[in-house]
Design an enzyme around this catalytic site. Structure first.
Site, PDB file in Angstrom:
ATOM      1  N   CYS A   1       7.535 -14.684   2.290  1.00  0.00           N
ATOM      2  CA  CYS A   1       6.101 -14.954   2.208  1.00  0.00           C
ATOM      3  C   CYS A   1       5.770 -15.619   0.880  1.00  0.00           C
ATOM      4  CB  CYS A   1       5.315 -13.636   2.348  1.00  0.00           C
ATOM      5  SG  CYS A   1       3.522 -13.878   2.508  1.00  0.00           S
TER       6      CYS A   1
ATOM      7  N   CYS B   1       0.919  -9.640  -1.568  1.00  0.00           N
ATOM      8  CA  CYS B   1      -0.049  -8.567  -1.337  1.00  0.00           C
ATOM      9  C   CYS B   1       0.563  -7.221  -1.719  1.00  0.00           C
ATOM     10  CB  CYS B   1      -0.481  -8.549   0.122  1.00  0.00           C
ATOM     11  SG  CYS B   1      -1.188 -10.113   0.661  1.00  0.00           S
TER      12      CYS B   1
ATOM     13  N   CYS C   1       1.634  -4.717   1.130  1.00  0.00           N
ATOM     14  CA  CYS C   1       2.426  -5.246   2.244  1.00  0.00           C
ATOM     15  C   CYS C   1       3.443  -4.221   2.732  1.00  0.00           C
ATOM     16  CB  CYS C   1       3.147  -6.521   1.818  1.00  0.00           C
ATOM     17  SG  CYS C   1       4.188  -7.232   3.117  1.00  0.00           S
TER      18      CYS C   1
END
Length: 353
Positions: free
Chosen positions: A75, A79, A82
């Site tokens: 990714c 975040c 996550c």
């Protein structure tokens, strides 16, 4: 009476109404399944012993009606909460992924959702695009969807693959760009919220149903998103309570530490209460999330989250769907209870594109 009413409507509108009714009837039948199956089972097995009935329950194999295929863990965002992190860089060869998807269709799959990681990171979206087209054009699946952070999607992708995609879900946890940066969705000068509106317009232009996913956490739990969500008008606004998964966002071998993002059940309920007038709101607490999703990882292994961490089965490519799904920990009743089966094909939706 219904036919009489439809007879006075324009043909295109009448067809749209019938399509919507058909989709909603299908969803209702699925909602009634948990009520009907136990009655049939009781009638068929009422003469058997308790041990026999327990053994039969254990042998029942769930149908993979809706599957979430996380084909990559890579990714471009970071975040903090996550729960499917970049622990490997592996991605199956395209033809092997197609083989697995065909096996799932044969086993009863109706909906496939492609996720990650970030699905558009692999081959600049070509990999997921070819899978989307394969599932709709060759497998004839009723529903094909993608969950993405949206940062890498370009209009040329919609021009090439949009007709094969039913739903595009974009992750957006806040309409405050500073909060997005705190969460880990910041990407330099790019504005996550501005990009969200651009993607919404492309979904209109290319007839793709638009959905928003939000993870409610310590940094956004006090936010009022009513006006922004209503303005964007998604078909669904899926609101998740921040979830801890050992080995992913908690523990010694985790790549994220999500403890600072966690909120209480009461905090989550207050957020939902504040947004109760949003008609497309679909809330999912930790309890609803944990066992009600069929998750395939990058090796096409089902991931069992019942014990608070992801325990993989063997790959469906090696042992088949029926053998692998027994180890998935999937709670089919909770899947139906949380509304996992809904009107998910854009052919059955009445939308203002």
């Amino acid at each position: 009476m219904l036919l009489g009413v439809l007879g006075h409507l324009p043909l295109a509108l009448a067809r749209a109404v019938l399509a919507a009714l058909r989709g909603r009837l299908s969803a209702l039948c699925w909602e009634l399944t948990p009520l009907v199956l136990p009655l049939l089972s009781w009638r068929q097995r009422s003469g058997s012993s308790p041990d026999t009935r327990a053994a039969l329950r254990d042998e029942m194999v769930p149908t993979p009606t809706s599957v979430n295929y996380h084909f990559t863990r890579q990714c471009n965002y970071k975040c903090g909460f996550c729960f499917h992190t970049a622990k490997t860089s592996f991605v199956l060869p395209l033809e092997e992924a197609k083989r697995g998807l065909a096996m799932l269709k044969e086993a009863g799959m109706e909906k496939i959702n492609f996720s990650g990681g970030e699905p558009f990171l692999q081959d600049r979206g070509e990999f997921v695009g070819q899978l989307v087209r394969f599932c709709k054009e060759e497998l004839k699946l009723p529903s094909v969807s993608i969950v993405s952070n949206g940062s890498l999607i370009r209009e040329r992708w919609f021009k090439k693959y949009g007709e094969y995609l039913d739903i595009l879900a974009i992750s957006c946890d806040s309409f405050n760009e500073e909060v997005n940066v705190l969460i880990g969705r910041g990407q330099g000068k790019k504005n996550h919220v501005e990009n969200l509106h651009k993607l919404r317009q492309w979904c209109r232009d290319y007839a793709v149903a638009f959905k928003i996913n939000s993870v409610i956490n310590r940094f956004n739990v006090e936010e009022d998103m009513n006006d922004q969500i209503k303005a964007l008008n998604p078909v669904r606004w899926k609101v998740f309570q921040c979830l801890i998964i050992e080995g992913e966002n908690s523990g010694e071998d985790a790549l994220r530490e999500a403890d600072k993002f966690v909120i209480s059940d009461e905090d989550f309920e207050q957020f939902l209460e504040r947004h109760k007038d949003v008609p497309c709101l679909v809330p999912e607490s930790n309890q609803k999330m944990r066992d009600s999703y069929l998750i395939l990882d990058e090796y096409m292994r089902f991931l069992n989250c019942r014990n608070g961490r992801k325990e993989p089965s063997k790959s469906i490519l090696d042992i088949g769907v029926e053998a692998a799904i027994k180890f998935s920990g999937f709670d089919e009743k909770m899947f139906l209870k949380r509304g996992g089966k809904y009107v998910w094909s854009k052919a059955d939706m009445i939308l203002d594109w």
